[in-house]
Design an enzyme around this catalytic site. Structure first.
Site, PDB file in Angstrom:
ATOM      1  N   LYS A  13       0.829   9.633   3.207  1.00  0.00           N
ATOM      2  CA  LYS A  13       1.238   8.015   3.506  1.00  0.00           C
ATOM      3  C   LYS A  13       1.862   7.437   2.399  1.00  0.00           C
ATOM      4  CE  LYS A  13      -2.581   5.807   3.610  1.00  0.00           C
ATOM      5  NZ  LYS A  13      -3.567   5.444   2.807  1.00  0.00           N
ATOM      6  N   ARG A  88      -8.220  -1.894   5.092  1.00  0.00           N
ATOM      7  CA  ARG A  88      -8.446  -0.421   4.799  1.00  0.00           C
ATOM      8  C   ARG A  88     -10.065  -0.439   5.680  1.00  0.00           C
ATOM      9  NH1 ARG A  88      -6.277   2.264   0.401  1.00  0.00           N
ATOM     10  NH2 ARG A  88      -7.223   4.348   0.067  1.00  0.00           N
ATOM     11  N   ARG A 127      -5.027  19.265  -3.932  1.00  0.00           N
ATOM     12  CA  ARG A 127      -4.668  18.040  -5.169  1.00  0.00           C
ATOM     13  C   ARG A 127      -5.916  17.940  -6.332  1.00  0.00           C
ATOM     14  NH1 ARG A 127      -3.747  12.288  -2.096  1.00  0.00           N
ATOM     15  NH2 ARG A 127      -4.315  10.739  -3.539  1.00  0.00           N
ATOM     16  N   ARG A 135      -4.748  11.773 -10.713  1.00  0.00           N
ATOM     17  CA  ARG A 135      -5.586  10.309 -10.989  1.00  0.00           C
ATOM     18  C   ARG A 135      -6.224  10.448 -11.084  1.00  0.00           C
ATOM     19  NH1 ARG A 135      -3.385   7.616  -5.465  1.00  0.00           N
ATOM     20  NH2 ARG A 135      -5.750   7.648  -5.519  1.00  0.00           N
ATOM     21  N   ARG A 146     -13.931   9.784  -0.719  1.00  0.00           N
ATOM     22  CA  ARG A 146     -12.861   8.694  -0.451  1.00  0.00           C
ATOM     23  C   ARG A 146     -13.023   9.715   1.953  1.00  0.00           C
ATOM     24  NH1 ARG A 146      -8.974   9.552  -4.255  1.00  0.00           N
ATOM     25  NH2 ARG A 146      -7.835   8.607  -3.155  1.00  0.00           N
TER      26      ARG A 146
END
Ligand code: ADP
Length: 188
Positions: A13, A88, A127, A135, A146
């Site tokens: 995104k 969301r 990631r 992060r 998540r």
């Protein structure tokens, strides 16, 4: 033009939002980036959000709606915006509808970036193993959480925007530039 870019964590995104921003001269409003900015500033809001974010949970709807409604009044938004990471939840989507209505802003399209779950899980692993620009909420346990929250709270937005006739879907498993080509075809 005003659009929502929508999809699970790891769908690309943010990358596509940047491409759209450049190509169409509309501004990316990433609630994730805004929240990280607040955390960096150590503002009250940032302090409230930090633990939730690090734990992979959602920040309360009222906080998010408040920051979006203030942000959208800024001058740079007048050509249009890309909502990235917002809404969301159904309750955020209802609040957004109200807000846009009040400000006489039209939402043109909701672009869903679709990626199969196995591929998401492998991107998530990758990631989580990265060391640069990492992060604090990018470890595989939190990312999987998540993804679960996405399935439970965010996925119901697909039928919500389908009913409004605004939902379009692109294949997020293609290469970055190919995904963007699909988006361009839908926006032109
Ligand atoms: P990603 O797209 O990789 O899932 P984001 O940068 O959009 O990540 O969001 C990171 C975190 O910020 C989320 O896990 C959540 O805790 C918080 N957050 C961002 N946007 C929202 C939102 N619209 N509502 C609630 N929480 C949010």
């Amino acid at each position: 033009m005003n659009i929502i870019l929508f999809g699970p964590p790891g769908c690309g995104k943010g990358t596509q939002a940047k491409f759209v921003e450049k190509r169409y001269g509309i501004v990316q409003l990433s609630t994730g980036d805004m929240l990280r900015g607040e955390i960096k500033k150590e503002s009250n809001l940032g302090l409230k959000a930090k633990n939730l974010i690090d734990d992979g949970k959602l920040v309360p709807d009222e906080i998010i709606i408040d920051i979006i409604s203030k942000r959208i009044d800024k001058d740079d938004c007048k050509n249009g915006v890309i909502f990235d990471g917002f809404p969301r939840t159904i309750s955020q989507a209802l609040a957004l509808d109200k807000l846009l209505d009040k400000k006489k802003i039209i939402l043109d399209k909701v672009i869903e970036i679709r990626v199969d779950e196995e591929i998401l899980l492998s991107r998530i692993e990758k990631r989580a193993n990265e060391t640069v620009n990492k992060r604090s909420d990018d470890n595989s346990e939190i990312l999987i959480k998540r993804l679960e929250i996405y399935k439970q709270d965010t996925k119901p937005l697909i039928p919500f925007y389908q009913k409004q006739g605004k939902l379009v879907t692109v294949d997020g498993m293609k290469k970055e530039n190919e995904v963007f080509n699909e988006i361009e075809l839908l926006l032109n």
